[in-house]
Design an enzyme around this catalytic site. Structure first.
Site, PDB file in Angstrom:
ATOM      1  N   HIS A 188      37.220  46.905  42.117  1.00 40.00           N
ATOM      2  CA  HIS A 188      36.474  46.567  40.909  1.00 40.00           C
ATOM      3  C   HIS A 188      37.293  46.778  39.644  1.00 40.00           C
ATOM      4  O   HIS A 188      36.990  46.185  38.608  1.00 40.00           O
ATOM      5  CB  HIS A 188      35.123  47.282  40.895  1.00 40.00           C
ATOM      6  CG  HIS A 188      34.168  46.615  41.833  1.00 40.00           C
ATOM      7  ND1 HIS A 188      33.420  45.526  41.461  1.00 40.00           N
ATOM      8  CD2 HIS A 188      33.938  46.796  43.146  1.00 40.00           C
ATOM      9  CE1 HIS A 188      32.740  45.093  42.494  1.00 40.00           C
ATOM     10  NE2 HIS A 188      33.037  45.856  43.539  1.00 40.00           N
ATOM     11  N   ASP A 453      33.841  40.835  49.913  1.00 43.46           N
ATOM     12  CA  ASP A 453      33.366  41.586  51.074  1.00 43.46           C
ATOM     13  C   ASP A 453      33.531  40.782  52.354  1.00 43.46           C
ATOM     14  O   ASP A 453      33.885  41.333  53.395  1.00 43.46           O
ATOM     15  CB  ASP A 453      31.900  42.006  50.880  1.00 43.46           C
ATOM     16  CG  ASP A 453      31.804  43.259  50.032  1.00 43.46           C
ATOM     17  OD1 ASP A 453      32.567  44.203  50.300  1.00 43.46           O
ATOM     18  OD2 ASP A 453      30.994  43.289  49.093  1.00 43.46           O
TER      19      ASP A 453
END
Ligand code: PEP
Ligand code: MG
Length: 539
Positions: A188, A453
């Site tokens: 992130h 993901d």
């Protein structure tokens, strides 16, 4: 001039002072204490405070995740009371006249080492607990909360690694770039750098903290940090920075133009955002909508659960500012690297495969419904869609939708306005969801493929683990095949499909996405016009 190399995760340039961040590697200094009695009392006081914190954490954890998962805090309380541990610390203060924090840190290291060498697996696992307790005690003793995230002048942040819970506390107007010793391209921090249009390099290895405050140039193109740059380097920086700004200006000419290939094929380009603050950049870059509002960042910014009203005003603000364009709000995707202390989630062996996102929401339905009600209320003020993350089964979709329906009924009964036919979608970011996308498509209005993901789960490669970088091919045929399969299944059922992971902005994949009929790409705002330029150059 010192040159440090890393891996670039965003191509941009910055010059400014280095600001070292984080206190995890803090060295506890040994100092002599005259009054050992007072020092023992100081330690006992810290021990009592730590126990109080842990009891509160235990209670919250029991309520949120059940007794079994809350047990870790009980173990910590017991360990704090352990006579051997407690006695060893007091003894060290008294016999060696050392400061309490040093005695705690030293004794804990010895205990952790002893536990770590034991044959019994359960006892070996206690090593981490002792270190955890030690950190808690030391932080209380030295009065450390967490770094505040404030620095007086714009700086290049240097850190071992950065968790989302840390980056949200930065005053982003003062962050010029990121340098992390570890990290990975899909972390992130990397995503944040792209959102902010600032350079970031990862995997530099440890950088000595003595460079704190020194002037540096961060070159996100070559992945190099130049500390104390010489005159030639500064001149070169100024020339290239001017070209970078010129290019940004030129790209602005593409605002208002369609995302259309030469042969007339079109695709929507939306923005990924983490906060209402990001809307300014989304609008400036002519986003067609918000394709992914990472709502968990609203929770990460707070010290406690945001209330329904707090969330409602933020979602409403985004919807209104986007003026009728779609705004896809992804429900809370917490867990894995996105940790929030007040959730008091237990430590997990494999957090990416653990208790996260929809799993937490379907467990703590009260909290989930607070968010769903806020989203529904805001839907009366714009074109809001709702999207559920980390889905693996039809059952999860049914349960999430049932809770949404429950919220609708409650709002209706209370005569509170909302959009009855709010569009509902899911993230396709697990192999399971992609493989059963034919079964999931009839249940929803749209899919958004989360390639960050999806890639980690398909390739069995933790997206946070920097040492796996050489093994990760994010354009692995298995990833591309599942994306294509998902798009086919969505279209077979008349549903649209977007891509909102980092792969969406990869220019080498634009043609592939258009060929398989992806309807929408959602990217960091700084990528929108570059992507438009790329799509317009395709045949
Ligand atoms: C993804 O997984 O691709 C995604 C967009 O979600 P996040 O990066 O927030 O996990
Ligand atoms: Mg994801």
């Amino acid at each position: 001039m010192i040159e440090i190399n890393g891996k670039s995760v965003y191509n941009a340039l910055a010059m400014g002072k280095l600001h070292f961040w984080g206190n995890d590697n803090q060295i506890i200094k040994r100092t002599k204490t005259e009054n050992t009695k007072a020092e023992v009392l100081r330690f006992k006081d810290a021990q009592a405070k730590a126990k109080k914190e842990l009891r509160e954490l235990y209670q919250k954890a029991v309520a949120n995740v059940g007794k079994a998962n809350a047990q870790v805090f009980e173990i910590h309380i017991m360990m704090l009371d352990d006579e051997d541990y407690f006695g060893a610390i007091c003894n060290m203060i008294q016999t060696q006249s050392v400061n309490a924090e040093y005695a705690v840190s030293y004794t804990s290291d010895i205990f952790a080492k002893t536990f770590g060498e034991m044959g019994d697996e359960y006892m070996r696992a206690r090593a981490a607990d002792v270190l955890d307790i030690s950190k808690r005690l030391v932080n209380i003793l030295i009065g450390v909360e967490k770094p505040s995230g404030e620095f007086s002048e714009p700086s290049i942040i240097v850190a071992p690694d950065l968790a989302p819970s840390e980056t949200v506390r930065f005053d982003t107007s003062k962050v010029l770039g990121f340098v992390t010793f570890k990290g990975s391209a899909n972390s992130h921090t990397a995503i944040l750098a792209r959102n902010m249009n600032i350079p970031a390099i990862i995997n530099t290895g440890t950088i000595d903290t003595s460079f704190d405050g020194r002037m540096a140039i961060l070159d996100g193109h070559s992945g190099t940090l130049y500390i104390d740059p010489d005159d030639d380097k500064i001149e070169d920086f100024k020339r290239r920075k001017a070209l970078e700004l010129e290019r940004i200006e030129l790209l602005k000419n593409l605002r208002g133009k369609p995302n259309q290939t030469k042969s007339g094929k079109t695709i929507d380009i939306f923005a990924n955002i983490s906060s209402p603050r990001d809307i300014v950049s989304a609008i400036a870059n002519d986003a067609g909508g918000v394709g992914l509002f990472r709502s968990e960042f609203l929770y990460l910014e707070q010290k406690d659960y945001p209330s329904e009203d707090e969330q409602f005003f933020k979602y409403k603000e985004v919807a209104e500012k986007m003026g009728g364009k779609p705004v896809i709000i992804r429900t809370l995707d917490i867990g894995a690297d996105k940790k929030i202390s007040y959730f008091n989630l237990p430590e997990e062996e494999n957090p990416a495969l653990g208790f996260r996102a929809i799993r937490i929401c379907l467990t703590d339905t009260k909290m989930f419904k607070t968010q769903l009600r806020a989203i529904l209320r805001a839907s009366a003020f714009g074109n809001i869609y709702v999207m559920f993350p980390m889905i693996v089964s039809q059952n999860e979709v049914s349960r999430a939708k049932a809770l949404l329906e429950e919220c609708k009924s409650e709002l209706k009964a209370d005569k509170i306005a909302f959009k009855e036919d709010i569009k509902t979608g899911i993230m396709i970011e697990t192999p399971a969801a992609a493989i059963i996308s034919d079964l999931l498509a009839p249940m929803i209005d749209f899919f958004s493929i989360g390639t960050n993901d999806l890639t980690q789960y398909i390739l069995a490669a933790d997206r946070q683990n920097h040492s796996l970088e050489p093994f990760i091919d994010d354009k692995h045929p298995a990833v591309l095949r599942l994306i294509e399969e998902t798009a086919k299944n969505a279209h077979k059922h008349g549903k649209w499909v977007g891509v909102c992971g980092e792969l969406a902005s990869d220019p080498t994949l634009s043609e592939f996405f258009m060929n398989i009929g992806i309807d929408e790409l959602s990217v960091s705002s700084s990528h929108i016009l570059k992507l438009r330029e790329n799509i317009r150059s395709l045949d």
